[in-house]
Every structure is written in structure tokens, then in C-alpha cells.
Design a protein around this motif. Structure first.
Motif, PDB file in Angstrom:
ATOM      1  N   HIS A 111      25.146  66.594  33.306  1.00 12.42           N
ATOM      2  CA  HIS A 111      25.504  67.220  32.038  1.00 12.42           C
ATOM      3  C   HIS A 111      26.566  68.303  32.235  1.00 12.42           C
ATOM      4  O   HIS A 111      26.496  69.099  33.179  1.00 12.42           O
ATOM      5  N   LEU A 113      27.561  71.611  31.048  1.00 13.61           N
ATOM      6  CA  LEU A 113      26.858  72.696  30.367  1.00 13.61           C
ATOM      7  C   LEU A 113      27.727  73.935  30.272  1.00 13.61           C
ATOM      8  O   LEU A 113      28.450  74.271  31.210  1.00 13.61           O
ATOM      9  N   VAL A 190      21.319  69.247  25.155  1.00 12.46           N
ATOM     10  CA  VAL A 190      20.760  70.284  26.032  1.00 12.46           C
ATOM     11  C   VAL A 190      20.892  71.639  25.356  1.00 12.46           C
ATOM     12  O   VAL A 190      21.990  72.071  25.015  1.00 12.46           O
ATOM     13  N   SER A 205      19.561  69.332  35.445  1.00 15.35           N
ATOM     14  CA  SER A 205      19.493  69.384  33.983  1.00 15.35           C
ATOM     15  C   SER A 205      18.941  68.113  33.354  1.00 15.35           C
ATOM     16  O   SER A 205      18.710  68.086  32.139  1.00 15.35           O
ATOM     17  N   PRO A 208      13.910  67.555  30.828  1.00 15.14           N
ATOM     18  CA  PRO A 208      13.618  68.775  30.079  1.00 15.14           C
ATOM     19  C   PRO A 208      12.370  69.449  30.633  1.00 15.14           C
ATOM     20  O   PRO A 208      11.686  68.898  31.513  1.00 15.14           O
ATOM     21  N   GLY A 213      16.076  72.807  27.603  1.00 16.62           N
ATOM     22  CA  GLY A 213      16.982  71.965  28.387  1.00 16.62           C
ATOM     23  C   GLY A 213      17.301  70.671  27.673  1.00 16.62           C
ATOM     24  O   GLY A 213      17.576  70.648  26.471  1.00 16.62           O
ATOM     25  N   ASN A 214      17.196  69.576  28.412  1.00  8.81           N
ATOM     26  CA  ASN A 214      17.638  68.270  27.906  1.00  8.81           C
ATOM     27  C   ASN A 214      16.569  67.642  27.008  1.00  8.81           C
ATOM     28  O   ASN A 214      16.037  66.569  27.294  1.00  8.81           O
ATOM     29  N   ASP A 241      25.779  68.503  26.636  1.00  8.20           N
ATOM     30  CA  ASP A 241      25.361  67.145  26.291  1.00  8.20           C
ATOM     31  C   ASP A 241      25.555  66.901  24.801  1.00  8.20           C
ATOM     32  O   ASP A 241      24.612  66.617  24.059  1.00  8.20           O
TER      33      ASP A 241
END
Length: 361
Positions: A111, A113, A190, A205, A208, A213-214, A241
Motif C-alpha cells: 500500500h 500510505l 487504509v 499494512s 487490518p 489500517g486496511n 489504498d
């Protein structure tokens, strides 16, 4: 040529109209190599921004990078994608970040971020409310893909496949192919704070967790609040994401992957101790269950829903549990992130005497 010129002009009008409707914000975090992390939440990365509780931040995200070794603008042209100057700049930004961003702990991909953003005054034992004021695609396309060994049926996928979905931002649909259109629901896959120390200093990442998070929850769109427990001073928030939309389950391991600009407001709730993320929209409260085993994720979602109903309405176990069985929907958030997700949708309308307006304080 005239048709292409007219289409480009229409895209520019759409972009201008969207900009005119942009919520006000105090801070602007741009997509630069210095502002990102790739594939993990690095504890050693210093905050890129510190804001006061109540502050609103515009965050330019990246994504849509399916051009591999090609120039992104050449790739877009070959895909028949017409770009405004701002959209072309967004592709250039993603390309630059992917090439130049610092990688941590040998994690080269994953991801894209943006963060971390610290919220002053947030301490362990508190919660940060992330009010999602706006999420809008920066580019006029998204991609959805699959590959062997991934997704909800990993053994059934014979070869890698990627499909480009053009976004009609005026009509708010993604055109999968002529005659098949998917309503847009842009959101950030995310959104999370720095994980607890028990998860390690460079927590990947992909899965989750209690820190968020994800989550890949399609219901976390503009007009929704996400509540996250705090594990470190300042919380240290990351997002990325970018999605233009998604189905419940996200079964291929991919949504409509794009690049979004998100405008978020951060509010510290002192002493709000949460065991897992929660969310609220104008119509629902949401609780999350997360576990590598989908059955256990469901059990966690039920327990978190019971706890939420107690905090909201004082419903003890037997009332909360039985009410959940007849009045609450449980959705499969995603089945592809290693840690699988279930989230409940508690409808506000069933509490007929509750007239509290959303975002009233």
C-alpha cells in the motif's frame, strides 16, 4: 479531434465543479516521497504534520499505477484515458513517489500510505475520531485485478489479469465495459493509527487490526466517522489504498483501485477506550470483527456490536444480543487481507425516540 477536445473540456468542468464544492481545510498534505510509506507502518518515521484536535486536513493520495516500466502518461494514452493537467500531475506524483520513497525494513511494495499525522493531545487510552468530509478520485480511471494464489478462490485463478475501469465522474459511475456500470463510492481502504508495540516496529499494512489500517470497508465514505483507539502519543495516523468503489468481500483482493484526495477532520476523544475500530454514519453505527478465521471475525463483530449497544443505549448482554439477531445486519467486509473482516450495520432508525443529529458536536 473536436470530440477529444470537447471531452477534455468536459473533464475540466467536472474538476472545477468538484473543487468548488471542496470542504474548507487548514492543512494540505501533498503526495511526495517524504510524506509516504510503502507497505508498512514504520514506527521510526517522524510525523509529517502535527495538528490540533478539530483540525481539517486535505490529503492527496496516490494509486492507479499499472504502467510498470512505461511512462504513465504514455500508458494512459494507450488505454484511451483522457487526462486534465491536474490528473496528469497526479499520475506523475504517484510515479515519482513509487520510484523515490524510502522503504523501511526491506519492504519494497504494498500500500502507498501517506503519514504519519500526529494529533496533539491524543494519548493511549483515548480515541481519535476521523470525520471523512470528502473523498474524490484524482484520476479518471481505476483498475481491478487478480492473480494466482490470491483472492477468495486462490486456487481457481489461472493467470494474472488486470482490467481498467474508466470513471465517469459527472455521472458517478465506473464503466466496467459498455453496458456495465458500477456506482462510485470513493473511500480510503487504509485508515489507521500506528499499531501497538506488540505488533512490531514495521507492521505490514496488508492485514487490518485493532488500530484500523486496511479495513477495506466500502461503507467508510464521505459523511462517515471512523473511531480508532490510540496506542502512541499523537496517534500517528496513516491513510492510503485509494478506492473508487468496492463490493462487499473485495473477493479478488482488489477494489476499483485509483488515487483519491481525502479531506479529513481529526477529533480527540479523551478517555474513550476502544478495543477495536468503530464507525458512525448518518444512518448507522458500525462495529468491526477481525480475525484470520472468518467465523471468529463474525464472533468478534457480534461481541463488539453488543459492547457498542451497551455504550450507546445501555443495553445489557441479553438485550443487545437478541436485538442484534433481529435488527442488525452483519456484512462481510473483505475476505482477502489475511485478517478477514466482518462489520455490523446498526440502523439508527430502530431507536425511534433518538433524534440526536449526526456530527452535532
Amino acid at each position: 479531434m473536436l470530440a477529444k477536445t470537447a471531452f477534455a473540456a468536459a473533464l475540466l468542468m467536472i474538476t472545477t465543479a468538484a473543487a468548488a464544492a471542496t470542504p474548507p481545510y487548514q492543512h494540505h498534505v501533498k503526495l511526495t516521497p517524504e510524506n509516504v510509506a510503502v507497505g508498512n507502518f514504520p514506527a521510526q518515521k517522524k510525523p509529517i504534520l502535527t495538528v490540533a484536535s478539530g483540525a481539517t486536513v486535505r490529503i492527496d493520495g496516490g494509486g492507479g499505477g499499472r504502467w510498470q516500466d512505461k511512462d504513465p502518461l504514455v500508458w494512459a494514452r494507450e488505454e484511451g484515458i483522457t487526462l486534465t493537467p491536474d490528473q496528469a500531475s497526479a499520475l506523475r506524483e504517484t510515479d515519482k513517489v513509487l520510484k523515490e520513497a524510502t522503504r523501511y525494513a526491506g519492504i519494497d511494495s504494498g500500500h502507498l500510505l501517506v503519514g504519519p499525522i500526529a494529533v496533539a493531545g491524543a494519548m493511549p487510552g483515548d480515541a481519535i475520531e476521523v470525520r471523512i468530509l470528502s473523498v474524490e478520485p484524482r484520476i479518471p480511471y481505476a483498475t481491478v485485478s487478480t492473480r494466482p494464489g490470491r483472492g477468495g478462490i486462490p486456487d481457481d485463478v489461472p493467470e494474472p489479469y488486470s482490467h481498467t475501469v474508466k470513471l465517469d465522474l459527472a455521472r458517478r459511475v465506473g464503466i466496467y465495459e459498455p453496458g456495465i456500470e458500477i456506482p462510485l463510492g470513493p473511500f480510503m481502504g487504509v485508515m489507521g493509527v500506528l499499531p501497538p508495540d506488540s505488533e512490531g516496529s514495521n507492521r505490514r499494512s496488508g492485514p487490518p487490526g485493532t488500530f484500523g489500517g486496511n479495513l477495506d470497508c466500502k461503507d467508510l465514505i464521505a459523511g462517515t466517522s471512523l473511531f480508532l483507539p490510540v496506542f502512541h502519543p499523537g496517534g500517528l495516523f496513516y491513510t492510503g489504498d485509494s478506492h473508487a468503489g468496492q463490493g462487499d468481500g473485495e473477493v479478488t483482493v482488489s477494489a476499483m483501485e485509483t488515487a483519491n484526495t481525502a479531506i479529513l477532520q481529526f477529533i480527540v476523544h479523551k478517555g474513550m477506550k476502544l478495543a477495536a475500530p468503530r464507525a458512525e454514519s448518518p444512518t448507522h453505527w458500525m462495529a468491526f470483527g477481525l480475525d484470520p478465521d472468518l467465523d471468529k471475525a463474525m464472533q468478534m463483530a457480534i461481541r463488539q456490536t453488543n459492547s457498542y449497544l451497551f455504550d450507546l443505549k445501555g443495553l445489557e448482554f441479553k438485550r443487545a444480543f437478541t436485538l442484534s439477531s433481529i435488527g442488525v445486519d452483519f456484512r462481510v467486509t473483505q475476505v482477502v487481507d489475511g485478517t478477514q473482516g466482518i462489520h455490523s450495520m446498526i440502523p439508527k432508525k430502530i431507536f425511534v425516540n433518538d433524534k440526536t443529529p449526526f456530527w452535532s458536536k
